[in-house]
Enzyme design. Sequence first.
Site, PDB file in Angstrom:
ATOM      1  N   LYS A  55      -6.471   3.220   8.854  1.00 49.16           N
ATOM      2  CA  LYS A  55      -5.536   4.223   8.310  1.00 49.16           C
ATOM      3  C   LYS A  55      -6.147   5.612   8.346  1.00 49.16           C
ATOM      4  O   LYS A  55      -5.470   6.595   8.682  1.00 49.16           O
ATOM      5  CB  LYS A  55      -5.145   3.832   6.894  1.00 49.16           C
ATOM      6  CG  LYS A  55      -4.316   2.557   6.816  1.00 49.16           C
ATOM      7  CD  LYS A  55      -4.028   2.177   5.378  1.00 49.16           C
ATOM      8  CE  LYS A  55      -3.199   0.884   5.312  1.00 49.16           C
ATOM      9  NZ  LYS A  55      -2.936   0.451   3.924  1.00 49.16           N
ATOM     10  N   SER A 110       0.806  -1.220   0.000  1.00 51.37           N
ATOM     11  CA  SER A 110       0.000   0.000   0.000  1.00 51.37           C
ATOM     12  C   SER A 110       0.838   1.270   0.000  1.00 51.37           C
ATOM     13  O   SER A 110       0.286   2.368  -0.093  1.00 51.37           O
ATOM     14  CB  SER A 110      -0.941  -0.004   1.213  1.00 51.37           C
ATOM     15  OG  SER A 110      -0.211  -0.040   2.416  1.00 51.37           O
TER      16      SER A 110
END
Length: 823
Positions: free
Chosen positions: A740, A697
């Site tokens: 996140k 990511s």
Amino acid sequence: MLEKNDPFFFDQNSDEQLIAGVEGEHEVPVVPLINTVLFPHMMTPLFVGRERSLAAVEDAMAGGRTIVAVAQRDPDVEQVEAEGLYTIGVEGVIGRVLKMPDGTTSILVQGQRRVRILSYTQEHPSLRARVVPVLVDEERTLAVEAMMRAVLSLFEKVVRLSRTMPDDAYVAAMNVDEPGWLADLIASMLPLDVARRQEILETIDPEERLRRLSIMLSQELEVLELESRIQSQVQQELDRSQREYFLREQLKAIQRELGQEDPLMRDIAVLRERIESAGLPENVQTKAAEELSRLEAMAPVSPEYAMVRTYLDWLLDLPWTQQSEDHTNLREAAQILDRNHYGLKKVKERILEFMAVRQLAGPRLKSPILCFVGPPGVGKTSLGRSIAEALGRRFVRLSLGGVHDEAEIRGHRRTYIGALPGRIIQTMKDAGTINPVFMLDEIDKLGADFRGDPAAALLEVLDPEQNNSFADHYLDLPYDLSKVMFITTANLLDTIPDPLLDRMEVIELPGYTEDEKVKIAQRFLIPRQLEANGLKPGSLTLSEDALRRIIRVYTWEAGVRSLEREIATICRKVARRVAEGRPVPRRILPSMLRRFLGPEQFTYGLAGEHDEVGVATGMVWTTNGGDIMAVEVTVMEGKGSLVLTGQLGEVMQESAQAALSYARANARRLGIEPRRFDKIDIHIHVPEGAVPKDGPSAGVTIASALISALTHRPLRRDVAMTGEITLRGRVLPIGGLKEKILGAHRAGITTVIIPKKNERDLEEIASHVRRRLTFVPVAHMDEVLGVAFRKSPLRDQYGGEPGAPAARPAETALESSIIARDL
């Protein structure tokens, strides 16, 4: 003196007459012996059944009744040859011959003297050999006399301890004056094997023969003494057990006469009454009755008595049919959940749905297997207690952290000393009902070693199709777990085996926002710590600004454990002031925190103080929740090498390679001279190098930082990004987006770049968080550059200036063919 009819009697004059004329080498029939040795002067019955042996007996009876008996080396050989016989045997005279009913012939042979077999002259129909007598010197010296006395002394002890030797064997040995004859007599009566008997026979010197015999007597004496001690101990135990049995029976008779009751019988009666009144299932009651019958027949001192009694106690203490009544008032259950926990909307809805379906479907509904997954401190364990309270059920908890032994789950078999049921059955006993809320804590921390895999044993426990007949090794009976509501907790799903994970309904608890933490502190944490530290309710308050300050600069977590510890620190210091009689503040303000908690532990705000070249802000997910991460890139003169530091995993290193390939492939569009890549070294570093990092990511973040360093354009410090990048610049979806985004929100980020395909995950983000952040869904790296930079470095590939609207680059013929083939 021995009489002529004594079995140990030997007439030497008769012997001399029988062997007259055969003092030297002569020929005589041979009879092989199996598992026996004939000694001189001894009269021994022999059973003859083999053809050659019968022929040798007939030959001897026809020619003077003299034979040579010699032992064969291997007793398993039926038709023995000459080389299979020993070379030293005994010449003897056949006294009588009897035909036995089974076809064999019994002969009574009296040994005369040792002979050495020189050669065999005939093998069929009978064995015949040339033999020569072995001369023996029977001189009696002082040494021989001493040896004879020692042997007689040992033999006396052996006869006294032996249960197989006749009592007059020692008397017979005392009446023998010749040393060789004494040794032969004792050797013939000892329980020796053929090899040791033959050893005595082949020892010609009488003194040496007596010495070897004394060694054998000493060994036999040691065995007999040990056997005698063992027998004596066994007899003592038997006598004691019998004495105790008789005494117990007498005590029972006396108690009956006095009208008193035997405690053991009373105990058995109580057990029988409990079995009959416990309402056990039919198979369990049958098993309990069988074990009770065994217990009645046992002596209380028997070790197995305690094992059977413990097993019966377990059967009777376990809940087999007892269950609690479920609450059906959904409004009341919702109030309980809201009273005990703030937020967690999805979990609360799932519990209320279960209660509603249970109310409509009745007992047919199978209990769900829920798995709460989230960082530490978000309230997974305490949520299980609230669920039990809302349902009106008992709550039990079992920690699985560090469990490595399968027997911890399934129990030990009763063949082992100290066997116990597994921890599942033990916890059910503590619950007292068959429908508790059963929490399996830390299921992601199970281990496996040579003792088995506990996760495999849990497959049956957490499967609604199988757990109605859970098999515990100790109980050895099926136990119904289908009515139990199992709740498991975990910090990560990666370590849970797929078959086990497939049996559970996963509910994620991503962590709390700052507003939620403030509410939790005001409603739950502060009142609890006031009570724990002896302060009166309402005597101390913390302002909302002070709580936010604690959350931002004194804690850094997804849960609220550290927050509660900081509040507890403040309460302890205030309690000390109260105990010392000093002035006490009633309201804690932000300016007072440094005095109570010391210097700030964390920095709240953006990753950088201003926009920088080569520094991009990424978003990461850890076991403690979400966070932001800076990616730094610097460019130096060199030879085109790429350096990666910061403990990057293989996947993250591949993302860096992909980002570099994208930048080189689009160098002209980015305003970068392509030949420049061969003259520079690129260093990519992710701070906190001691912490391992991995995952795809960070591809978008690395690409943005790399392009910033190559174009000397600063990146926006208030923008955080996440997403996987391909070589053609496409942005792919990632996982853990909720965590996140919460981490970026805590860090003060205002704009978040996310993959286009993750846009659907925004629905699970709290509305007040969505209102404070700007989300930019992107599908290609070109869109990322337009948001991450104040002014996009992209230029039209036909010469447009940087920052001008740039169209997507036209695919080459090769790329077009690849896309067409993919479609």
